[in-house]
Design a protein around this motif. Structure first.
Motif, PDB file in Angstrom:
ATOM      1  N   LEU A  22       0.838  -1.209   0.000  1.00 43.85           N
ATOM      2  CA  LEU A  22       0.000   0.000   0.000  1.00 43.85           C
ATOM      3  C   LEU A  22       0.873   1.260   0.000  1.00 43.85           C
ATOM      4  N   ARG A  23       1.974   1.209   0.734  1.00 45.44           N
ATOM      5  CA  ARG A  23       2.893   2.360   0.744  1.00 45.44           C
ATOM      6  C   ARG A  23       3.512   2.576  -0.632  1.00 45.44           C
ATOM      7  N   ARG A  24       3.910   1.471  -1.305  1.00 42.93           N
ATOM      8  CA  ARG A  24       4.531   1.600  -2.638  1.00 42.93           C
ATOM      9  C   ARG A  24       3.526   2.140  -3.646  1.00 42.93           C
ATOM     10  N   CYS A  25       2.309   1.626  -3.520  1.00 38.37           N
ATOM     11  CA  CYS A  25       1.228   2.061  -4.409  1.00 38.37           C
ATOM     12  C   CYS A  25       0.968   3.556  -4.192  1.00 38.37           C
ATOM     13  N   VAL A 203      -3.480  -2.761 -16.523  1.00 37.97           N
ATOM     14  CA  VAL A 203      -2.044  -2.971 -16.316  1.00 37.97           C
ATOM     15  C   VAL A 203      -1.791  -3.856 -15.098  1.00 37.97           C
ATOM     16  N   ASP A 204      -0.562  -4.385 -15.041  1.00 36.50           N
ATOM     17  CA  ASP A 204      -0.153  -5.191 -13.894  1.00 36.50           C
ATOM     18  C   ASP A 204       0.189  -4.255 -12.737  1.00 36.50           C
ATOM     19  N   GLY A 205      -0.723  -4.186 -11.766  1.00 37.86           N
ATOM     20  CA  GLY A 205      -0.543  -3.272 -10.636  1.00 37.86           C
ATOM     21  C   GLY A 205       0.362  -3.842  -9.560  1.00 37.86           C
ATOM     22  N   ARG A 206       0.781  -5.110  -9.719  1.00 41.39           N
ATOM     23  CA  ARG A 206       1.711  -5.659  -8.719  1.00 41.39           C
ATOM     24  C   ARG A 206       3.018  -4.883  -8.774  1.00 41.39           C
ATOM     25  N   GLU A 207       3.259  -4.263  -9.934  1.00 42.91           N
ATOM     26  CA  GLU A 207       4.368  -3.316 -10.071  1.00 42.91           C
ATOM     27  C   GLU A 207       3.705  -1.946 -10.256  1.00 42.91           C
ATOM     28  N   PRO A 208       3.478  -1.193  -9.152  1.00 46.89           N
ATOM     29  CA  PRO A 208       2.666   0.029  -9.253  1.00 46.89           C
ATOM     30  C   PRO A 208       3.205   1.056 -10.244  1.00 46.89           C
ATOM     31  N   GLY A 209       4.515   0.990 -10.554  1.00 45.82           N
ATOM     32  CA  GLY A 209       5.072   1.915 -11.538  1.00 45.82           C
ATOM     33  C   GLY A 209       4.358   1.818 -12.885  1.00 45.82           C
ATOM     34  N   ASN A 210       3.713   0.679 -13.172  1.00 46.23           N
ATOM     35  CA  ASN A 210       2.973   0.537 -14.438  1.00 46.23           C
ATOM     36  C   ASN A 210       1.806   1.521 -14.525  1.00 46.23           C
ATOM     37  N   ILE A 211       1.250   1.879 -13.383  1.00 46.67           N
ATOM     38  CA  ILE A 211       0.126   2.837 -13.379  1.00 46.67           C
ATOM     39  C   ILE A 211       0.632   4.179 -13.910  1.00 46.67           C
TER      40      ILE A 211
END
Ligand code: UTP
Length: 226
Positions: A22-25, A203-211
């Motif tokens: 959640l913090r990374r997101c 997108v693959d949100g497991r890697e939030p940078g994709n957002i």
């Protein structure tokens, strides 16, 4: 000011919250207003919604009440995400579309969950896009795009990088829609997107940078659009 809507899928909200994720997101989401965009974040129901809906259904609740239970879970998740984002506390979670405009007049980010029975938070994200004039909804999920079949169960499934609204609807028409079991994308969200020309990028949100990449126009995941 331009706006964008981001749906954070249920994968981000397991029953036991993952604070690190959640913090990374949140740290990725906070960069979006720096691009001069207003941001509506919509939280999915996740494990909490699924468990509570299953219990309510087993206890004999009608589907509409199961949906109401799911909406409550999405709002709990939205509250948690708004805390991770460091939004002013107590943060009021919008219960209607009219609350979004009011909240965005005061700040750049608003976090919300579901609104009414019979739909999913995907549809809420598209409605929020319509309301704010956003041309893009980014759906962050735990697959890296839209496949011809569930890639977890069908290893031969093919990723589709670009789909028209009708192609996406056709693909989803074979999937069951019951409270707590929406797969991939809510068909209602696609119909709403179609009527206003809103594009949905999965997108693959497991890697939030994709957002963030999706918002910057990168060709990540799959795009459903005009
Ligand atoms: P979602 O289906 O949107 O959450 O909401 P999810 O499954 O975690 O999201 P994805 O699939 O990963 O993207 C959970 C449940 O809450 C109810 C529905 O029953 C839905 O299945 N709900 C949510 C509503 O009835 N109305 C809403 O506006 C939102």
């Amino acid at each position: 000011m331009k706006a964008v809507a981001v749906k954070i899928g249920g994968f981000a909200f397991p029953v036991e919250p993952d604070m690190g994720f959640l913090r990374r997101c949140a740290s990725v989401l906070k960069r979006i207003p720096e691009e001069g965009l207003k941001l509506v974040v919509v939280a999915g129901g996740g494990g909490l919604a699924r468990r509570l809906i299953r219990a309510a259904r087993a206890l004999g609740a009608p589907e509409a009440i199961c949906d109401e239970i799911g909406i409550m879970a999405t709002r709990v998740n939205a509250s948690l995400l708004s805390i991770a984002l460091g939004l002013p506390s107590p943060m009021r979670i919008p219960t209607g579309l009219q609350d979004i405009g009011e909240a965005l007049d005061k700040r750049d980010i608003v976090v919300m969950g579901g609104l009414q029975p019979g739909q999913s938070t995907d549809a809420v994200a598209v409605l929020a896009a319509e309301l704010t004039g956003a041309s893009l909804v980014v759906k962050a999920t735990d697959v890296d795009g839209i496949y011809t079949a569930d890639p977890r169960r069908h290893p031969g499934a093919r990723k589709l990088e670009r789909l028209s609204y009708d192609e996406a609807l056709e693909l989803l028409s074979k999937m069951a829609v019951k409270a707590g079991t929406y797969e991939l994308l809510d068909p209602l969200a696609i119909r709403l997107a179609k009527r206003s020309g809103v594009a949905i990028r999965v997108v693959d949100g497991r890697e939030p940078g994709n957002i963030y990449k999706a918002i910057k126009g990168a060709d990540v995941g799959s795009l459903v659009g005009p």
